[in-house]
Design an enzyme around this catalytic site. Structure first.
Site, PDB file in Angstrom:
ATOM      1  N   HIS A 162       0.684  -1.160  -0.131  1.00 12.05           N
ATOM      2  CA  HIS A 162       0.051   0.177  -0.098  1.00 12.05           C
ATOM      3  C   HIS A 162       0.913   1.277   0.065  1.00 12.05           C
ATOM      4  O   HIS A 162       0.389   2.332   0.132  1.00 12.05           O
ATOM      5  CB  HIS A 162      -0.872  -0.097   0.996  1.00 12.05           C
TER       6      HIS A 162
HETATM    7 FE1  FES Z   1      -0.082  -1.825   3.843  1.00 13.87          FE
HETATM    8 FE2  FES Z   1       2.561  -2.025   4.100  1.00 13.87          FE
HETATM    9  S1  FES Z   1       1.671  -0.637   3.248  1.00 13.87           S
HETATM   10  S2  FES Z   1       1.270  -3.491   4.298  1.00 13.87           S
END
Ligand code: FES
Length: 197
Positions: A162
């Site tokens: 993410h």
């Molecule tokens: Fe979501 Fe690393 S940014 S698991």
């Protein structure tokens, strides 16, 4: 007429010497017996508990997994290695002087999870950053342990899941992760041997 300590009436029975003591010693004996019985029960309880606790102690092979020793003598500056400890990945990264300088140039108070590089490393070994290789957002393994991987905008680690970005001290700088990469319990056993756990 009786004078002190003299019995005039032959039918009068002299006081039984020691009666008072006997009355006192009765309860004392009972107390003693009670204490003895309780103590015996205590010993019995310990005798039962110790084997149970011993059964709960980890076996030698489990203890061996509890800590590992890692030889970092061949880890070049600017690179790092990933090892497995208690079934979790751990990064050991050899920071360059420039990466140390970059980490120290940031005021910790401005960070989401305020920590200095010195707080996250060992005295005399600030060029060695040891962290869990587990993103604090949802647990993905970040990229960046070797220079050929994406290290993100802050030169540390980039999480491909993410987009969380960590700096050269493994501190969260951007993205959804709430905390810095966790520093596990570790120690330098020698200049080039790190014990984790
Ligand atoms: Fe979501 Fe690393 S940014 S698991």
């Amino acid at each position: 007429m009786a004078t002190s300590g003299v019995v005039d009436d032959p039918n009068q029975r002299p006081p039984v010497i020691g009666a008072a003591e006997e009355g006192e010693t009765g309860p004392r004996r009972r107390d003693f017996l009670g204490i003895a019985a309780t103590s015996f029960m205590g010993v019995g309880a310990v005798a039962v508990v110790v084997p149970i606790v011993n059964q709960m102690n980890p076996s030698a092979d489990v203890l061996a997994l509890a800590s590992i020793e890692v030889d970092v003598s061949k880890v070049a500056e600017g690179s790092g290695i990933k090892v497995s400890w208690r079934k979790q990945p751990v990064f050991l990264r050899h920071l360059t002087g420039k990466e140390v300088t970059e980490a120290n140039a940031v005021a910790a108070s401005t960070l989401r999870d305020p920590e200095t590089l010195a707080q996250r490393t060992k005295p005399g070994h600030t060029q060695w950053l040891v962290t869990m290789a587990v993103c604090t957002h949802l647990g993905c393994v970040p990229l960046g342990i070797v220079p050929s991987e994406n290290r993100g905008e802050y030169g540390g680690y980039f999480c491909p899941c993410h987009g969380s970005q960590y700096d050269t001290a493994g501190r969260i700088r951007k993205g959804p992760a709430p905390k810095n990469l966790q520093v596990p319990e570790y120690a330098f056993k020698s200049a080039s041997t790190v014990q984790i756990g």
